[in-house]
Structures are given as structure tokens and as C-alpha cells.
Design an enzyme around this catalytic site. Sequence first.
Site, PDB file in Angstrom:
ATOM      1  N   ASN A  20       0.842  -1.189   0.000  1.00 36.94           N
ATOM      2  CA  ASN A  20       0.000   0.000   0.000  1.00 36.94           C
ATOM      3  C   ASN A  20       0.876   1.238   0.000  1.00 36.94           C
ATOM      4  OD1 ASN A  20      -0.317   1.915   2.548  1.00 36.94           O
ATOM      5  ND2 ASN A  20       0.207  -0.115   3.338  1.00 36.94           N
TER       6      ASN A  20
ATOM      7  N   GLY B 142       1.333  -8.229   5.288  1.00 31.50           N
ATOM      8  CA  GLY B 142       0.549  -9.457   5.116  1.00 31.50           C
ATOM      9  C   GLY B 142       1.380 -10.678   5.486  1.00 31.50           C
TER      10      GLY B 142
ATOM     11  N   GLY C 208       2.776  -7.822  11.991  1.00 31.38           N
ATOM     12  CA  GLY C 208       3.409  -8.134  10.715  1.00 31.38           C
ATOM     13  C   GLY C 208       3.019  -9.540  10.307  1.00 31.38           C
ATOM     14  N   GLY C 209       2.005  -9.653   9.463  1.00 32.31           N
ATOM     15  CA  GLY C 209       1.647 -10.937   8.887  1.00 32.31           C
ATOM     16  C   GLY C 209       0.849 -11.875   9.768  1.00 32.31           C
TER      17      GLY C 209
ATOM     18  N   ASN D  12       6.322  -1.911  11.305  1.00 36.32           N
ATOM     19  CA  ASN D  12       5.588  -1.285  10.215  1.00 36.32           C
ATOM     20  C   ASN D  12       5.891  -2.078   8.934  1.00 36.32           C
ATOM     21  OD1 ASN D  12       4.221   0.625   8.524  1.00 36.32           O
ATOM     22  ND2 ASN D  12       4.645   2.189  10.050  1.00 36.32           N
TER      23      ASN D  12
ATOM     24  N   CYS E 143       6.650   5.322   8.640  1.00 33.68           N
ATOM     25  CA  CYS E 143       5.813   5.218   7.447  1.00 33.68           C
ATOM     26  C   CYS E 143       6.678   5.310   6.196  1.00 33.68           C
ATOM     27  CB  CYS E 143       4.751   6.305   7.415  1.00 33.68           C
ATOM     28  SG  CYS E 143       3.671   6.118   5.977  1.00 33.68           S
TER      29      CYS E 143
ATOM     30  N   LEU F 254      -0.810   8.139   4.450  1.00 27.66           N
ATOM     31  CA  LEU F 254      -1.375   8.843   5.594  1.00 27.66           C
ATOM     32  C   LEU F 254      -2.543   9.756   5.264  1.00 27.66           C
ATOM     33  CD1 LEU F 254       1.914   9.702   7.500  1.00 27.66           C
ATOM     34  CD2 LEU F 254       0.289   7.885   8.019  1.00 27.66           C
TER      35      LEU F 254
ATOM     36  N   ASN G  71       4.062   6.748  15.006  1.00 27.15           N
ATOM     37  CA  ASN G  71       4.568   6.113  13.790  1.00 27.15           C
ATOM     38  C   ASN G  71       5.782   6.885  13.272  1.00 27.15           C
ATOM     39  OD1 ASN G  71       4.941   5.097  11.237  1.00 27.15           O
ATOM     40  ND2 ASN G  71       2.899   5.617  10.478  1.00 27.15           N
TER      41      ASN G  71
ATOM     42  N   GLY H  71      -3.066  -6.402  10.686  1.00 21.08           N
ATOM     43  CA  GLY H  71      -3.222  -5.376   9.665  1.00 21.08           C
ATOM     44  C   GLY H  71      -3.900  -5.879   8.414  1.00 21.08           C
TER      45      GLY H  71
HETATM   46  C1  LIG Z   1      -3.517  -0.129   3.960  1.00 23.48           C
HETATM   47  C2  LIG Z   1      -2.583   0.060   5.112  1.00 23.48           C
HETATM   48  C3  LIG Z   1      -2.483   1.306   5.738  1.00 23.48           C
HETATM   49  C4  LIG Z   1      -1.610   1.497   6.804  1.00 23.48           C
HETATM   50  N1  LIG Z   1      -1.565   2.710   7.428  1.00 23.48           N
HETATM   51  C5  LIG Z   1      -0.800   2.872   8.553  1.00 23.48           C
HETATM   52  C6  LIG Z   1      -0.836   4.079   9.290  1.00 23.48           C
HETATM   53  O1  LIG Z   1      -1.554   5.020   8.963  1.00 23.48           O
HETATM   54  N2  LIG Z   1      -0.046   4.186  10.396  1.00 23.48           N
HETATM   55  C7  LIG Z   1       0.757   3.152  10.811  1.00 23.48           C
HETATM   56  O2  LIG Z   1       1.432   3.291  11.825  1.00 23.48           O
HETATM   57  N3  LIG Z   1       0.787   1.991  10.139  1.00 23.48           N
HETATM   58  C8  LIG Z   1       0.026   1.818   9.016  1.00 23.48           C
HETATM   59  N4  LIG Z   1       0.056   0.622   8.348  1.00 23.48           N
HETATM   60  C9  LIG Z   1       0.924  -0.459   8.837  1.00 23.48           C
HETATM   61  C10 LIG Z   1       0.159  -1.451   9.708  1.00 23.48           C
HETATM   62  O3  LIG Z   1      -0.384  -0.808  10.839  1.00 23.48           O
HETATM   63  C11 LIG Z   1       1.075  -2.609  10.150  1.00 23.48           C
HETATM   64  O4  LIG Z   1       2.153  -2.095  10.902  1.00 23.48           O
HETATM   65  C12 LIG Z   1       1.640  -3.391   8.975  1.00 23.48           C
HETATM   66  O5  LIG Z   1       0.694  -3.474   7.948  1.00 23.48           O
HETATM   67  C13 LIG Z   1       2.114  -4.806   9.341  1.00 23.48           C
HETATM   68  O6  LIG Z   1       1.072  -5.607   9.740  1.00 23.48           O
HETATM   69  P1  LIG Z   1       0.302  -6.653   8.761  1.00 23.48           P
HETATM   70  O7  LIG Z   1       1.335  -7.486   8.087  1.00 23.48           O
HETATM   71  O8  LIG Z   1      -0.622  -7.432   9.645  1.00 23.48           O
HETATM   72  O9  LIG Z   1      -0.439  -5.817   7.756  1.00 23.48           O
HETATM   73  C14 LIG Z   1      -0.811   0.422   7.259  1.00 23.48           C
HETATM   74  C15 LIG Z   1      -0.914  -0.827   6.627  1.00 23.48           C
HETATM   75  C16 LIG Z   1      -1.789  -1.025   5.573  1.00 23.48           C
HETATM   76  C17 LIG Z   1      -1.869  -2.380   4.934  1.00 23.48           C
END
Ligand SMILES: Cc1cc2nc3c(=O)[nH]c(=O)nc-3n(C[C@H](O)[C@H](O)[C@H](O)COP(=O)(O)O)c2cc1C
Lengths: 243, 243, 303, 303
Positions: free
Chosen positions: C69, C218, C244-245, C193, C131, C73, C128, C266
Site C-alpha cells: 500500500n 501481510g 506483521g503478517g 511497520n 511510514c 497517511l 509512527n 493489519g
Molecule cells: C492499507 C494500510 C495502511 C496502513 N496505514 C498505517 C498508518 O496510517 N499508520 C501506521 O502506523 N501503520 C500503518 N500501516 C501499517 C500497519 O499498521 C502494520 O504495521 C503493517 O501493515 C504490518 O502488519 P500486517 O502485516 O498485519 O499488515 C498500514 C498498513 C496497511 C496495509
Amino acid sequence: MKQSIFTVENNECLAKNTYELILSGDTSDITKPGQFVNIKLDGCFLRRPISVCDYDDKTLTLIYKVVGRGTEFMSKLTKCDKLDILTGLGNGYDLSKSGDTPLLIGGGAGIPPMYKLAKELIKEGKNAAVILGFNEEQELFYEDKFKELGTKVYITTADGSKGIKGFVTEAMKNISYSYFYVCGPEPMLRAVYKESIAEGQFSFEERMGCGFGACMGCSCKTKYGNKRICKDGPVLFKEEIIW
Amino acid sequence: MKQSIFTVENNECLAKNTYELILSGDTSDITKPGQFVNIKLDGCFLRRPISVCDYDDKTLTLIYKVVGRGTEFMSKLTKCDKLDILTGLGNGYDLSKSGDTPLLIGGGAGIPPMYKLAKELIKEGKNAAVILGFNEEQELFYEDKFKELGTKVYITTADGSKGIKGFVTEAMKNISYSYFYVCGPEPMLRAVYKESIAEGQFSFEERMGCGFGACMGCSCKTKYGNKRICKDGPVLFKEEIIW
Amino acid sequence: MVDTKITLSGLALDNPIIPASGTFGYGYEYAELYDINMLGSFSFKGTTKEPRFGNPTPRIAECSEGMINSVGLQNPGIEKVIEEELPKLKKCFSKKVIANISGFSIEEYVHCCEKIDGEKQVGLIEVNISCPNVHNGGMAFGTSPESAFEVTKAIKEITKKPVYMKLSPNVTDIVSIAKACEEAGADGLSLINTLLGMRIDLKTKKPVIANKMGGFSGRAIFPVALRMVYQVYEAVSIPIIGMGGISKAEDVIEMMLAGARAVQIGAENLVNPYICKQIIEDLPKTMEKYKIESLENIVGGAH
Amino acid sequence: MVDTKITLSGLALDNPIIPASGTFGYGYEYAELYDINMLGSFSFKGTTKEPRFGNPTPRIAECSEGMINSVGLQNPGIEKVIEEELPKLKKCFSKKVIANISGFSIEEYVHCCEKIDGEKQVGLIEVNISCPNVHNGGMAFGTSPESAFEVTKAIKEITKKPVYMKLSPNVTDIVSIAKACEEAGADGLSLINTLLGMRIDLKTKKPVIANKMGGFSGRAIFPVALRMVYQVYEAVSIPIIGMGGISKAEDVIEMMLAGARAVQIGAENLVNPYICKQIIEDLPKTMEKYKIESLENIVGGAH
Ligand SMILES: Cc1cc2nc3c(=O)[nH]c(=O)nc-3n(C[C@H](O)[C@H](O)[C@H](O)COP(=O)(O)O)c2cc1C
Ligand SMILES: Cc1cc2nc3c(=O)[nH]c(=O)nc-3n(C[C@H](O)[C@H](O)[C@H](O)COP(=O)(O)OP(=O)(O)OC[C@H]3O[C@@H](n4cnc5c(N)ncnc54)[C@H](O)[C@@H]3O)c2cc1C
Ligand SMILES: Cc1cc2nc3c(=O)[nH]c(=O)nc-3n(C[C@H](O)[C@H](O)[C@H](O)COP(=O)(O)OP(=O)(O)OC[C@H]3O[C@@H](n4cnc5c(N)ncnc54)[C@H](O)[C@@H]3O)c2cc1C
Ligand SMILES: Cc1cc2nc3c(=O)[nH]c(=O)nc-3n(C[C@H](O)[C@H](O)[C@H](O)COP(=O)(O)O)c2cc1C
Ligand code: FES
Ligand code: FES
């Protein structure tokens, strides 16, 4: 080694968490008891290594215990499902050393390779005996199949619910044998090593990357140098093992 | 929004690379033409958004073009296969603005949502006309289905192999209409915007994360502020669009 | 009965399951589907001082077992979040929420944290500094121990609520950055992140994402996330929220064994909007399967 | 007819498909399955000055769409490789091979490269400064531009063959390391080596791998690899061999569009021993599908 597609003929629960999978396909690369195959399963990145329990021209029998995601998936296979399998992996047992009264020792998921081995030894006229070790009676399988081969069968269970109470080493104490072959969990292999009064061969398990000797994922040290369990093993001679 | 399991009733090739998928399941959350569904497919991480082409109490019809891995997989679905689908996504078309002689314009994979829309407008007694735009005659589908509804149907093909030669805008020139609804690739939407002589509604596509408004993956700027194509769209009014 | 309760810097959670920032909006979309009060908490969309539209679209690309993605923000700005989103949220979520804050300068971080610090609904602040989707800022603060230290310190000076620094995995040495945050007074850490990733469209022969690169997350990234949580757990004594995943109850346990006290989910929410509910429901039986009585007892158990 | 030929620092390859070091042994196992002379080239198992057994087992763990290995550079040592492996290899592979070299000090790298430089069978030398599986060395050289510069320079001084430096993805800024290698005279770059990853066994509650962590590779890491190749391509003018998660002909094209002149295939060989053959066979029709006449023309095409 050969990669080919096998077809499920039958997949049946034999005992607690234990299944027998009968496959048809090209078995031409399987040459010895004690070899294994490596199976591609949907949703698993790595293949799953399973010992050859029995085989003939076109049939392959495997016995596996459900312990995780891959074997769980296998337990749901049904007739006509197709599987991508690498065959002819591993060195297999050396039958020439058996002497006249070989003892075959299998523990749990280590029992399957003993079946084809027993079959072959008997075909050669050997007077083979088998010890089958389980935790409890519910896990018992293949007792009759071994008996049908004409081998003497000793059963041990850790909880005493069937046969001799204790580990396979309990049964070993009262048997005399010219040579032995063993497959099972590592603590059992170690106990057998200590208890044994003759020479023998041990079949090992290790987490594998490829299963055919390319990645060095499964190495172990032996008195004869570094060996890959998948290619130079899984069978090692008693004399070369370093614990 | 609702998550539920649909069953494939029929999956059929309608035209070059174009398939019609008829599903049975819980359609109770689908309330308007122009909405879409989001489909989970084996082997794809993200769901695939597809417009509702038609629906009733328990049947959902989708039409899709094979363009990549997901739609390729879909083309192999057969009767009785099950699909996990999120239904009731998107705002859908606002029928109240149509006037008496609305014009519906669909290009290629943008044609499907026009079908249910035409059905509903005709039910309301409107005198709806439809322009269906294709690249070539082999892509043609649903001409008869639209005619059966009683709408006037104009066909355009880019190569002139069927109907009017050119883009949908070619056909628009000679039609008078009170209002219009359009769905198709972005260059077509832009051309229609320029050519149009009345107000209307545009259906947009965007790569989506969730499809239900949670991830901000599909945002666009409009004169009425930031909108999510999946939740505040996919339908936008002509007046609010910023190209 | 197994015990899924866990505390996070004094915040008592019924379970360690927290939807991750950016994948749960402000909660409403999911509240339509199930009662989100069953969650441990949730982390709202990353919020900045000014309203932001974010990056151009396409912002999303697909990968094997994951996605990229580059939302960048998008958010209505801290003022609107406090005035509009939090009151609306109150109607569907009665527990404390995690406020995810981003910025492009230390002043902005401080501004937002100061504003949000007074909000009763907020249980803890997640900052955060990682990012990957915004230039000059975001990740830059999370890639050196010095800047991570500075942001943390500045925020801690003006806040009373627990402050969790959210770290980037796109670094040579995550441990040094984690330690810098701890030294500067951070109450906890959120990691990881997204990984910086990319896809190219074979038909157009150009990057799929308008911004070229984006944040990869993912199931695919789980082994990297787990390793970082494990490494950081050995080096700090403040609590870690692991993410993370994560896509199933087993992953939650694995992450906690590595050292996480709670976890965030996430990308999986986007493809299965019921995933957090399902994990919360699966957790007790999965704990029983692996003979775990209380989650409190397994945190860092693999060390 | 489409053209799959490519040259790499003067080495003419029939196609850009190269099995990656550590996943193809010295080629014999695969030569049993198909004629490996169809390959562009192949990179042999990482070789060090002294023979090494490597790390304790278990050395392998499974992940979603990937795996972790901690083999730790098991190899018979440079002398034996030259005396025994290369002559044996000659019998099944008549093309030039890529010599993958590792070390624990600059002296060791130099020693091995000097020895291998005289071997006719070797087309180019690939220097692994990125192995995550050995302590004090390996990856350490690949995580700072200064040390990467030093190793590269020392090796270039004593070799005539093209030298490709193999970089680690476990860094904050791969571009600066790539540039340091280029400045020090590297003829090309190989990227990426494995990501540092980990898995924990829920039954034993301990790390699956004896060494705790290991190198994570396979399909899951493709987006990270692609991004790094894309970034580095913009910053250097020496050729790049791209790798990380490649499993099909489409991935090869995507990697080349990002900037790779050739590609390596690692983990996928282990699960599908025919994968390189299949990709070589699929490549022409995939090129036709995407209207590509010559691979030479698409290198870096996504920029
Ligand atoms: C579509 C999307 C938007 C995200 N936006 C933010 C955000 O605004 N602030 C933040 O700290 N992390 C953001 N993240 C990161 C997630 O909070 C998380 O740290 C990251 O996706 C890892 O977890 P996952 O593998 O379960 O997705 C975003 C992730 C995704 C997929
Ligand atoms: C040469 C050999 C022969 C085998 N023969 C048999 C047999 O005949 N019957 C039988 O029931 N089991 C046998 N095993 C063990 C069998 O391979 C594992 O039980 C099986 O791989 C577990 O897969 P899973 O997905 O269910 O478990 P998971 O724990 O989900 O597997 C995760 C990963 O760990 C590996 N793994 C897990 N347990 C083992 C293990 N004990 N040995 C090696 N790798 C493991 C898996 O292959 C996979 O890569 C054999 C193992 C080897 C090495
Ligand atoms: C609201 C909406 C309604 C749609 N309705 C229809 C329809 O009725 N019939 C139809 O044929 N197509 C429709 N599409 C387009 C359809 O979603 C894509 O063609 C499909 O997702 C392609 O998937 P793939 O795996 O075959 O292609 P791939 O290129 O392999 O897909 C890779 C990724 O890109 C996304 N993607 C690719 N093309 C598009 C696109 N054009 N729009 C959005 N995402 C895309 C996929 O969803 C996936 O996440 C619609 C798209 C949207 C957003
Ligand atoms: C089992 C295994 C062993 C490896 N050994 C080496 C090695 O000795 N030297 C080296 O430079 N890279 C080694 N690698 C890394 C690969 O060459 C490659 O860079 C990495 O695996 C990424 O590619 P992939 O995702 O296609 O596997 C090894 C990888 C694996 C999986
Ligand atoms: S598993 Fe690859 S060498 Fe044995
Ligand atoms: S796709 Fe997630 S908000 Fe639209």
C-alpha cells in the site's frame, strides 16, 4: 530421483492420528526399503518427506502420523486426488549385512519402513523378528500385517496397555539377533544404540529443504565425514554414528 | 456489507475472454444496481471486485473479463464450487435522477452493471436506451438480453466489425437523452464526460485493498471532498468529478 | 478456563488482539459486521497535524501472500479526528483506543500528541516513525537511533499517556533504534511497520503503484516481524506490541513467545473483515491445544 | 523468434536464468534430472578458505510461501572445490560457472578469490558479503558502505575475472552500499541475499532453527528484492543480477524491468527441482505474450 504424479487409491485411518495412504504411479526409481519420497502439498512451501512403507511395480504405500499442517492436509486426501512426488530418495537399508536372524525395531512413525524391509528379508530366507513400539494401544497398527509376513512380532507400549510395558529396548533384552535395523524418534535411536549387542543400521530424520542433496539443510557429522541425511542417509551404520 | 458463501450455478463463456457467472446465495445486502461484490479466490491475497450485473432474492449474476490471475482462476470455476463473497458494496446508481429518457452507456467490462440498471429503470416506466461499446464483434455479449428488456440498443465497435464504427461517443451524438449513466474504462469515461449534453453518473474503477471503506486504498478527490471509490463510490455524479 | 487477559503499560486488555493502524479506519466499517467491543483495543488510522489526501492512486498492489500500500497517511487531521471521529467512535466502541500519530517534523509530532493526550478515549499513543509512504519524514525518523531518540524525548515531555514508538523494519539494526527509544523514555514499542516493496505491471511495464514503491505487509512478512520482536525483546525491558503478517491464533502465540505482550493485525482485516473476531474466538482453544493457561505467562517464552 | 540472450560483463549467456548459490550444490543432483547446460550459468555453493560443517541442525524452517535456512556455509573449502568439485562439474556442465565466495576476513576473501581467479571454468566471481548465517563476518561486510568498499577493493586488486558483490537486504540503505562497491571497482552486483527471519515451534516453544534465526527466502520476499533492484539500478551503472523469490517466467521479466540483466533462482529449486528448466522453456512464450522481442531491450524498462 524422479518427479512424477501419483494418484490416491486409498487413504485410511489405521489408528489414532495414523493413516495409510495407497498411491498408484511410477515407482521405478524406488529401489530399496528405507528410502523415502518427498511430497508437494497445496499450501505448503516445502515438500514433506515420508518413508516408503511398501511398493511394487505401480503401487506405493505410505503410513503417516498427523502432526502438523502438511500431514493434516494429507489426512483429507481422497481417492483420485493427484500428488506431485519425488521418489527414489535416500540410500535405504543395506540388506547384505543382516545375518540370519535380523531384528527390526520400529517406533511409532518409524515403523513404516520396517514393513518392506521385513518383506525383503523374509524373501531372502532370513528369520526376521520385529519389535513395534507405541505409546498406547490406540496407536497400534500393522501388527497383523507383520505377522502375515511370517515374522515374530513383539509389541511394546509405554503405558503397558498392550504387549510389553516400556520402550522397545525392554523387548530387545530378551531377543538374540545377528544384526538390527531401527527407525524411530531420536531418543529411541539413542536407547537402542546403547542396548544393542550386535551391529546395525539406524534411520534418521531431519528437517529438510530439498530432500535430494542440493541444499545442505540436513547435514550431520559421522565418523566417515559429513553426510546429508537425505542423500547419504537416512540410513547410517552404527559404527559411524557420532551422538 | 455481508460476508457469505455463494454456490456456482453456471459459469459460461459469453464472448472472447468474457464469462457470465451465475451464483446462488444470500443477496439480501445488495440493494441497488451499480453496487459491486468482492470475491475471495484461492491463491490470491486480495479479493477481486466485480460489479453486480443482475440479482434477485437468491441469484447473483456477474460478468467478467479474463485479464489476469484472479479472473483466469474464476474462468475455471464449475457448478457447485463455493465462493466467499462480500456483498452490498458501494453506493450504486441513483435512479431518481434519470428523467424519462435516460441513456445507459457501457464499455466492455463496464457493461454488466448497466443490465440491472436498465431492468430497474424500465420497471419504473422509463424509456431507457443503451449504448454497448466493444473493440470488435467477437467481444459482443448481452445485445439480445438488453433487447429483451425492451430498451433500444446501440452497438459500437472500435474496428467497425459490428454496429457503429468508433467509440460509444460516436453513438451518443445522434441520441437525445434526459440523463445518462456510464461505466467503462477511464478514457471512455473522460470522452463521455466531454461529449455529454446532460447530467449523469459515472462508475469508476480503482485498485482496492478492502473494498469496504477501511483502508483508504481507493481514494479520489471530488468537488465534494475526498471520496473512497469503494464506499462513497463507485458511482460519482458528473458535477463532482475532478479529472 | 484459559486466561487471555494482558496488561499494556497499565492498560488492561481482555485479549491481546488489536487491529493495526490504517487497516481498520476509525472502526465504523467493522462495527457494522460485529461488536468491536470484543477487541483488546484498536489503533486508529495514522493522524497528522493537517488533513492529508495522501498519495496518488493506484495505491494498492498484490503480492504472494501479501500486499503493498502507498496510502500515504490520508486522514482528516488531528483537529477533526478529535472533534468528529472520536465522538462518533464512542458510540460503537466503549474501550480505550490507541491513537496512531504521524508527523513531518518533531513539532508536528509534539503538536498532535499534545492534543490527543487530553482525550479520555485514548488509552495509549502509538507514534509512527516508520511510514515508508511519505517523503522527508515518517520513516526517516525511524531509521536512525539519534532521530528516534529525539522524537521520543520531545513527545514524552508533553504527554502523560503511555507512548509506544512504532518502528520500521527497513533498517540494518532495529535493536539500536529500539534501545534509543527506551532511553528517551518510551513506554513501549510497536513493531513492525511495513517493509518497503514494489511490483511492476508486465502489461504497462511500469510500477503498479503510482508512487512506485510502498509498504509491503501481510502473511509473507511474518518471519521478519517475528525475528525483530525476538531481537528487540532481548535488548529492552519495555513492552512490545508485535505485528506483521499475523493471520491466525497460532501466529498470535508465536509472536507472544517471541516477546510481544499484545499483537496487531493489519492487512488480514482487509481480506477477511472478521479475522480479529475469529482469532479472539479461536485463541482459547488454540491455547488449550498447546497447553497454555495464561497468555501473560508466555510472553518471551521462546528465549 | 524472441531473443533471450544477455551478456554479463562480457560473459555471453544463452538466457538470464542462473540457479542461486546454495540451492544447486555443485550441480550434480540436478544433472541427474535434466541437461543443466541449458542454464545461462549457475552459482555454486558459497566457498570459504577452510572446509566448514556449518551450523547445527535443524537448519530449515518453513514459512508462508518461503523458507528459512541456517546452513552456515557448509563447504569443503576452496582447495577441494578446485581440486575435486570443478573437475567433476566439468563432466556435466560445459559452460562457465559463477564462483560464490565467502569469508570471515578480508584476507580470506582475497585468498579464495585469488585461487579461483585462475580457473578457466569460472566465468565470474560472486562475493557473498551478506550471509546472515555466520557470526563475525559474512553479513557484517555487507552492512556498511565502508567495509563493502574495502573488501571489494582488496579483491579487485588481485583478480582478473569480473567481480560481482552480493549484497544483503538487511540494511537501511542498500543504495549507499551498492555505490561503495561500484566505486571500489566492482564489475557488477548480485542482490538480494536472504532476509533475516525466524520461526518458533508452538509445541516446544523454542525457535525451530538451532541457530535461532536464519535466512528467509522464496516467493514471499519477491517484492522486497524487486524494490532493491529498482533502487540500485537508478544509482549505479554496473550490471545487476536480481534474485529473491523468483518462481516463474513472469517474475524474471518483472525483475529485468526493474533493472536486472540476469536473475538467480534459489529456494524454488528445492521444492521444484525442474523450475529452472521450466522457466527457460516458458520464457519465449511469456515474452511473446507481453510483446517483448529481446530481453536485452527490457533491462530497467520500468524506470
Ligand atoms: C492499507 C494500510 C495502511 C496502513 N496505514 C498505517 C498508518 O496510517 N499508520 C501506521 O502506523 N501503520 C500503518 N500501516 C501499517 C500497519 O499498521 C502494520 O504495521 C503493517 O501493515 C504490518 O502488519 P500486517 O502485516 O498485519 O499488515 C498500514 C498498513 C496497511 C496495509
Ligand atoms: C526421511 C524421513 C522419513 C520420514 N518418514 C515418515 C513416515 O514414514 N511417517 C511419518 O508419519 N512421518 C515421517 N517422517 C516425518 C514427517 O516428515 C513429518 O512428520 C512431516 O514432515 C510433518 O509435516 P507437517 O506439515 O504435518 O508438520 P509441521 O510441523 O507443520 O511441518 C513444518 C515443517 O517441519 C518439517 N518437519 C516437521 N516434523 C518433522 C520431522 N519429524 N522430520 C522432518 N521434518 C519435519 C516439515 O517437513 C515441514 O517442513 C519422516 C521424516 C523424514 C526426514
Ligand atoms: C468497483 C469495480 C467493479 C468492477 N466490475 C467488473 C466487472 O463487472 N467485470 C469485470 O470484468 N471487471 C470488473 N472490474 C475489474 C476487475 O476487478 C479486475 O479486472 C480484476 O480484479 C482483475 O483481477 P485479475 O486477478 O484477473 O488481474 P490481475 O492484474 O492479476 O490483478 C492484480 C490486482 O490488481 C487488481 N486489478 C487489476 N485490474 C483492475 C481493475 N481494472 N480495477 C480494479 N482492480 C484491478 C486486482 O483486483 C488485483 O488486486 C471491476 C473493478 C472495480 C473496482
Ligand atoms: C538453502 C540455501 C542456501 C544458501 N546458501 C548461500 C550461499 O552459500 N551463498 C550465497 O551467496 N547465498 C546463499 N543463499 C542465498 C541464495 O543464493 C539467494 O540469494 C536467496 O535465497 C534469495 O533467492 P530465493 O528467494 O530465490 O531463494 C542460500 C539460500 C538458500 C535457500
Ligand atoms: S535436505 Fe537438502 S541436502 Fe538434504
Ligand atoms: S479499497 Fe479500502 S477504502 Fe476503498
